[in-house]
Design an enzyme around this catalytic site. Structure first.
Site, PDB file in Angstrom:
ATOM      1  N   HIS A 126      45.779 100.339  38.105  1.00  0.00           N
ATOM      2  CA  HIS A 126      46.783 101.132  38.819  1.00  0.00           C
ATOM      3  C   HIS A 126      46.115 102.194  39.684  1.00  0.00           C
ATOM      4  CE1 HIS A 126      50.613  99.681  37.292  1.00  0.00           C
ATOM      5  NE2 HIS A 126      50.122  99.664  36.068  1.00  0.00           N
ATOM      6  N   CYS A 203      46.844  98.883  44.202  1.00  0.00           N
ATOM      7  CA  CYS A 203      47.891  99.029  45.215  1.00  0.00           C
ATOM      8  C   CYS A 203      47.379  99.890  46.364  1.00  0.00           C
ATOM      9  CB  CYS A 203      49.137  99.667  44.613  1.00  0.00           C
ATOM     10  SG  CYS A 203      49.921  98.648  43.348  1.00  0.00           S
ATOM     11  N   ARG A 212      47.587  95.208  48.691  1.00  0.00           N
ATOM     12  CA  ARG A 212      46.502  95.521  47.771  1.00  0.00           C
ATOM     13  C   ARG A 212      45.283  96.019  48.544  1.00  0.00           C
ATOM     14  NH1 ARG A 212      50.280  95.191  45.168  1.00  0.00           N
ATOM     15  NH2 ARG A 212      50.747  93.870  43.351  1.00  0.00           N
TER      16      ARG A 212
END
Length: 232
Positions: A126, A203, A212
């Protein structure tokens, strides 16, 4: 007299409706703020605790002669150190890329190479919420070091692309191929067979996940891991 009372009651009904509607909107706003607060602060607090627990269990497994540890968050056998992100940066890597895994650290894409192996050791994490292991991904530069620490060995990868040099749609599966080849002719690793690569994916946007951000690196050194100490 009765007519005036009925008229007053009738005129107050719309005001009561507006009052109650306002209460509902305030409560909805508070719930939304609570949800946002949990996502941006609560999940990070929980994930950092999970990371600490997983690190502790992995080190205990290593001391016991095991290569991996099975934790409440998944199976882990390696730790990631990124000096660019600070001397204390040490995040566990788990098998797979499920939501549960990514809430506790890095996820290792199933079917890609293992640490130090020929091919592509492809990882996801993340950038915002859930511990934010790659929050500072855009700060990575060519030449930065990524260390993958296992029970016996520290694998040192050197980035060949910067953290924000390549942004692709989330459907771009080529980035985790054994030798990623950019179909658009853009950023990619050197196209030489037999390389030992690492790929970081996260991300690219902080508030939605359509694209991405990708960084590639290549294995440049391998060292024995010193028992009981971090690889520094």
């Amino acid at each position: 007299m009765g007519e005036r009372r009925r008229g007053a009651d009738a005129s107050s009904a719309p005001r009561r409706g507006v009052f109650y509607a306002g209460i509902v909107l305030v409560l909805a706003g508070l719930c939304l703020l609570g949800y946002v607060g949990w996502q941006f602060w609560g999940t990070n607090w929980v994930s950092h605790r999970h990371q600490a627990e997983a690190r502790k269990e992995l080190h205990a497994a290593w001391r016991g002669g095991h290569r991996a540890a099975t934790t409440d968050f998944g199976t882990t056998q390696a730790l990631i150190e990124i000096p660019r992100f600070g001397a204390d940066y040490e995040v566990p890597v788990f098998t797979g890329t499920s939501e549960e895994v990514l809430a506790a650290g890095f996820g290792h894409f199933t079917g890609t190479a293992g640490p130090g192996q020929v091919g592509n050791y492809a990882l996801a994490a993340h950038r915002v919420t859930h511990g934010e292991p790659l929050r500072q991904m855009p700060d990575l530069r060519v030449g930065d070091v990524i260390r993958v620490v296992t029970r016996d060995t520290t694998y040192v990868y050197t980035l060949t692309t910067g953290g924000d040099d390549l942004v692709v749609p989330f459907t771009a599966g080529w980035v985790i191929d054994p030798l990623p080849h950019n179909p658009d002719g853009g950023v990619e690793p050197a196209q030489r067979q037999g390389q030992r690569l690492i790929t970081l994916t996260t991300c690219s946007e902080l508030f939605h996940t359509d694209n991405r951000m990708i960084a590639f690196g290549v294995l440049t050194a391998t060292h024995p891991r010193s028992t009981g100490t971090r690889s520094r």
